[in-house]
Design a protein around this motif. Sequence first.
Motif, PDB file in Angstrom:
ATOM      1  N   ALA A   1      14.089  -1.771  -3.570  1.00  0.00           N
ATOM      2  CA  ALA A   1      14.530  -0.406  -3.282  1.00  0.00           C
ATOM      3  C   ALA A   1      15.265   0.184  -4.474  1.00  0.00           C
ATOM      4  O   ALA A   1      15.091   1.367  -4.777  1.00  0.00           O
ATOM      5  CB  ALA A   1      15.416  -0.388  -2.043  1.00  0.00           C
ATOM      6  N   ALA A   2      16.072  -0.608  -5.137  1.00  0.00           N
ATOM      7  CA  ALA A   2      16.793  -0.100  -6.307  1.00  0.00           C
ATOM      8  C   ALA A   2      15.804   0.326  -7.395  1.00  0.00           C
ATOM      9  O   ALA A   2      15.937   1.406  -7.978  1.00  0.00           O
ATOM     10  CB  ALA A   2      17.753  -1.152  -6.841  1.00  0.00           C
ATOM     11  N   PHE A   3      14.799  -0.509  -7.646  1.00  0.00           N
ATOM     12  CA  PHE A   3      13.800  -0.160  -8.661  1.00  0.00           C
ATOM     13  C   PHE A   3      13.033   1.096  -8.270  1.00  0.00           C
ATOM     14  O   PHE A   3      12.862   2.002  -9.080  1.00  0.00           O
ATOM     15  CB  PHE A   3      12.819  -1.323  -8.877  1.00  0.00           C
ATOM     16  CG  PHE A   3      11.640  -0.931  -9.712  1.00  0.00           C
ATOM     17  CD1 PHE A   3      11.775  -0.770 -11.083  1.00  0.00           C
ATOM     18  CD2 PHE A   3      10.410  -0.697  -9.133  1.00  0.00           C
ATOM     19  CE1 PHE A   3      10.701  -0.392 -11.862  1.00  0.00           C
ATOM     20  CE2 PHE A   3       9.329  -0.322  -9.902  1.00  0.00           C
ATOM     21  CZ  PHE A   3       9.468  -0.166 -11.269  1.00  0.00           C
ATOM     22  N   LEU A   4      12.563   1.151  -7.025  1.00  0.00           N
ATOM     23  CA  LEU A   4      11.767   2.301  -6.602  1.00  0.00           C
ATOM     24  C   LEU A   4      12.588   3.587  -6.583  1.00  0.00           C
ATOM     25  O   LEU A   4      12.082   4.654  -6.930  1.00  0.00           O
ATOM     26  CB  LEU A   4      11.146   2.048  -5.226  1.00  0.00           C
ATOM     27  CG  LEU A   4      10.008   1.042  -5.216  1.00  0.00           C
ATOM     28  CD1 LEU A   4       9.533   0.809  -3.788  1.00  0.00           C
ATOM     29  CD2 LEU A   4       8.858   1.495  -6.084  1.00  0.00           C
ATOM     30  N   MET A   5      13.847   3.504  -6.197  1.00  0.00           N
ATOM     31  CA  MET A   5      14.698   4.694  -6.197  1.00  0.00           C
ATOM     32  C   MET A   5      14.940   5.195  -7.619  1.00  0.00           C
ATOM     33  O   MET A   5      14.884   6.401  -7.872  1.00  0.00           O
ATOM     34  CB  MET A   5      16.036   4.415  -5.507  1.00  0.00           C
ATOM     35  CG  MET A   5      15.941   4.353  -4.010  1.00  0.00           C
ATOM     36  SD  MET A   5      15.350   5.874  -3.255  1.00  0.00           S
ATOM     37  CE  MET A   5      16.694   6.971  -3.587  1.00  0.00           C
ATOM     38  N   VAL A   6      15.199   4.287  -8.548  1.00  0.00           N
ATOM     39  CA  VAL A   6      15.411   4.685  -9.940  1.00  0.00           C
ATOM     40  C   VAL A   6      14.130   5.279 -10.512  1.00  0.00           C
ATOM     41  O   VAL A   6      14.153   6.327 -11.167  1.00  0.00           O
ATOM     42  CB  VAL A   6      15.903   3.493 -10.788  1.00  0.00           C
ATOM     43  CG1 VAL A   6      15.851   3.805 -12.264  1.00  0.00           C
ATOM     44  CG2 VAL A   6      17.308   3.110 -10.372  1.00  0.00           C
ATOM     45  N   TRP A   7      12.998   4.630 -10.259  1.00  0.00           N
ATOM     46  CA  TRP A   7      11.709   5.111 -10.751  1.00  0.00           C
ATOM     47  C   TRP A   7      11.410   6.513 -10.223  1.00  0.00           C
ATOM     48  O   TRP A   7      11.098   7.420 -10.984  1.00  0.00           O
ATOM     49  CB  TRP A   7      10.620   4.127 -10.323  1.00  0.00           C
ATOM     50  CG  TRP A   7       9.238   4.498 -10.728  1.00  0.00           C
ATOM     51  CD1 TRP A   7       8.351   5.250 -10.024  1.00  0.00           C
ATOM     52  CD2 TRP A   7       8.571   4.141 -11.939  1.00  0.00           C
ATOM     53  NE1 TRP A   7       7.179   5.369 -10.708  1.00  0.00           N
ATOM     54  CE2 TRP A   7       7.274   4.701 -11.891  1.00  0.00           C
ATOM     55  CE3 TRP A   7       8.946   3.394 -13.051  1.00  0.00           C
ATOM     56  CZ2 TRP A   7       6.364   4.529 -12.918  1.00  0.00           C
ATOM     57  CZ3 TRP A   7       8.022   3.224 -14.068  1.00  0.00           C
ATOM     58  CH2 TRP A   7       6.761   3.793 -13.995  1.00  0.00           C
ATOM     59  N   ALA A   8      11.503   6.673  -8.896  1.00  0.00           N
ATOM     60  CA  ALA A   8      11.180   7.957  -8.276  1.00  0.00           C
ATOM     61  C   ALA A   8      12.159   9.043  -8.723  1.00  0.00           C
ATOM     62  O   ALA A   8      11.756  10.175  -8.994  1.00  0.00           O
ATOM     63  CB  ALA A   8      11.184   7.830  -6.755  1.00  0.00           C
ATOM     64  N   THR A   9      13.432   8.711  -8.812  1.00  0.00           N
ATOM     65  CA  THR A   9      14.431   9.700  -9.189  1.00  0.00           C
ATOM     66  C   THR A   9      14.289  10.119 -10.652  1.00  0.00           C
ATOM     67  O   THR A   9      14.437  11.300 -10.982  1.00  0.00           O
ATOM     68  CB  THR A   9      15.845   9.159  -8.913  1.00  0.00           C
ATOM     69  OG1 THR A   9      15.938   8.819  -7.530  1.00  0.00           O
ATOM     70  CG2 THR A   9      16.909  10.172  -9.257  1.00  0.00           C
TER      71      THR A   9
ATOM     72  N   ALA B   1       0.826  -1.209   0.000  1.00  0.00           N
ATOM     73  CA  ALA B   1       0.000   0.000   0.000  1.00  0.00           C
ATOM     74  C   ALA B   1       0.860   1.259   0.000  1.00  0.00           C
ATOM     75  O   ALA B   1       0.489   2.267  -0.608  1.00  0.00           O
ATOM     76  CB  ALA B   1      -0.932  -0.006   1.208  1.00  0.00           C
ATOM     77  N   LEU B   2       2.002   1.228   0.665  1.00  0.00           N
ATOM     78  CA  LEU B   2       2.899   2.380   0.663  1.00  0.00           C
ATOM     79  C   LEU B   2       3.694   2.478  -0.637  1.00  0.00           C
ATOM     80  O   LEU B   2       4.204   3.542  -0.978  1.00  0.00           O
ATOM     81  CB  LEU B   2       3.853   2.301   1.852  1.00  0.00           C
ATOM     82  CG  LEU B   2       3.217   2.498   3.226  1.00  0.00           C
ATOM     83  CD1 LEU B   2       4.235   2.205   4.317  1.00  0.00           C
ATOM     84  CD2 LEU B   2       2.673   3.900   3.368  1.00  0.00           C
ATOM     85  N   GLY B   3       3.811   1.368  -1.353  1.00  0.00           N
ATOM     86  CA  GLY B   3       4.549   1.381  -2.614  1.00  0.00           C
ATOM     87  C   GLY B   3       3.770   1.993  -3.763  1.00  0.00           C
ATOM     88  O   GLY B   3       4.358   2.520  -4.709  1.00  0.00           O
ATOM     89  N   VAL B   4       2.450   1.941  -3.693  1.00  0.00           N
ATOM     90  CA  VAL B   4       1.629   2.487  -4.780  1.00  0.00           C
ATOM     91  C   VAL B   4       1.859   3.989  -4.961  1.00  0.00           C
ATOM     92  O   VAL B   4       2.070   4.449  -6.089  1.00  0.00           O
ATOM     93  CB  VAL B   4       0.134   2.145  -4.559  1.00  0.00           C
ATOM     94  CG1 VAL B   4      -0.748   2.868  -5.544  1.00  0.00           C
ATOM     95  CG2 VAL B   4      -0.070   0.641  -4.653  1.00  0.00           C
ATOM     96  N   PRO B   5       1.852   4.796  -3.877  1.00  0.00           N
ATOM     97  CA  PRO B   5       2.133   6.226  -4.085  1.00  0.00           C
ATOM     98  C   PRO B   5       3.541   6.490  -4.633  1.00  0.00           C
ATOM     99  O   PRO B   5       3.750   7.471  -5.352  1.00  0.00           O
ATOM    100  CB  PRO B   5       1.983   6.843  -2.690  1.00  0.00           C
ATOM    101  CG  PRO B   5       1.179   5.884  -1.918  1.00  0.00           C
ATOM    102  CD  PRO B   5       1.454   4.537  -2.501  1.00  0.00           C
ATOM    103  N   VAL B   6       4.480   5.605  -4.314  1.00  0.00           N
ATOM    104  CA  VAL B   6       5.844   5.781  -4.827  1.00  0.00           C
ATOM    105  C   VAL B   6       5.860   5.608  -6.336  1.00  0.00           C
ATOM    106  O   VAL B   6       6.647   6.261  -7.031  1.00  0.00           O
ATOM    107  CB  VAL B   6       6.813   4.785  -4.144  1.00  0.00           C
ATOM    108  CG1 VAL B   6       8.203   4.888  -4.727  1.00  0.00           C
ATOM    109  CG2 VAL B   6       6.851   5.017  -2.648  1.00  0.00           C
ATOM    110  N   LEU B   7       4.996   4.763  -6.861  1.00  0.00           N
ATOM    111  CA  LEU B   7       4.933   4.572  -8.306  1.00  0.00           C
ATOM    112  C   LEU B   7       4.110   5.651  -9.000  1.00  0.00           C
ATOM    113  O   LEU B   7       4.420   6.041 -10.122  1.00  0.00           O
ATOM    114  CB  LEU B   7       4.337   3.195  -8.620  1.00  0.00           C
ATOM    115  CG  LEU B   7       5.169   1.993  -8.172  1.00  0.00           C
ATOM    116  CD1 LEU B   7       4.384   0.713  -8.386  1.00  0.00           C
ATOM    117  CD2 LEU B   7       6.490   1.951  -8.903  1.00  0.00           C
ATOM    118  N   VAL B   8       3.083   6.160  -8.331  1.00  0.00           N
ATOM    119  CA  VAL B   8       2.150   7.091  -8.970  1.00  0.00           C
ATOM    120  C   VAL B   8       2.584   8.551  -8.837  1.00  0.00           C
ATOM    121  O   VAL B   8       2.502   9.317  -9.801  1.00  0.00           O
ATOM    122  CB  VAL B   8       0.734   6.887  -8.377  1.00  0.00           C
ATOM    123  CG1 VAL B   8      -0.224   7.934  -8.887  1.00  0.00           C
ATOM    124  CG2 VAL B   8       0.232   5.493  -8.693  1.00  0.00           C
TER     125      VAL B   8
END
Length: 89
Positions: free
Chosen positions: A67-75, A5-12
């Motif tokens: 974490a690597a994927f989410l950091m690259v995506w967000a950055t 649930a916390l990962g969805v806002p990181v993607l959107v």
Amino acid sequence: MLPFALGVPVLVLPVAAATVQPSARSLGIVSASYFFLALRLTSVLWSNTVVDDSSLLDTVNGWFFGAAFLMVWATLFSGVAVVRYCRRS
């Protein structure tokens, strides 16, 4: 369920920040995405504080790949939002 649930806002949120009209609001969205990223990673760590060794190893692998994927995506998308804001100002 909470880490998901916390990962969805990181993607959107970073995608939203990159696509809305550049303003201070878009920078706020960028900040919110990194806040949810920190909450997500902290919740993963917290949920695995009292587990056996194999679960801890799975957590380390999840942190590495997730974490690597989410950091690259967000950055990536946040960088686009910040560049658009700087060009507009």
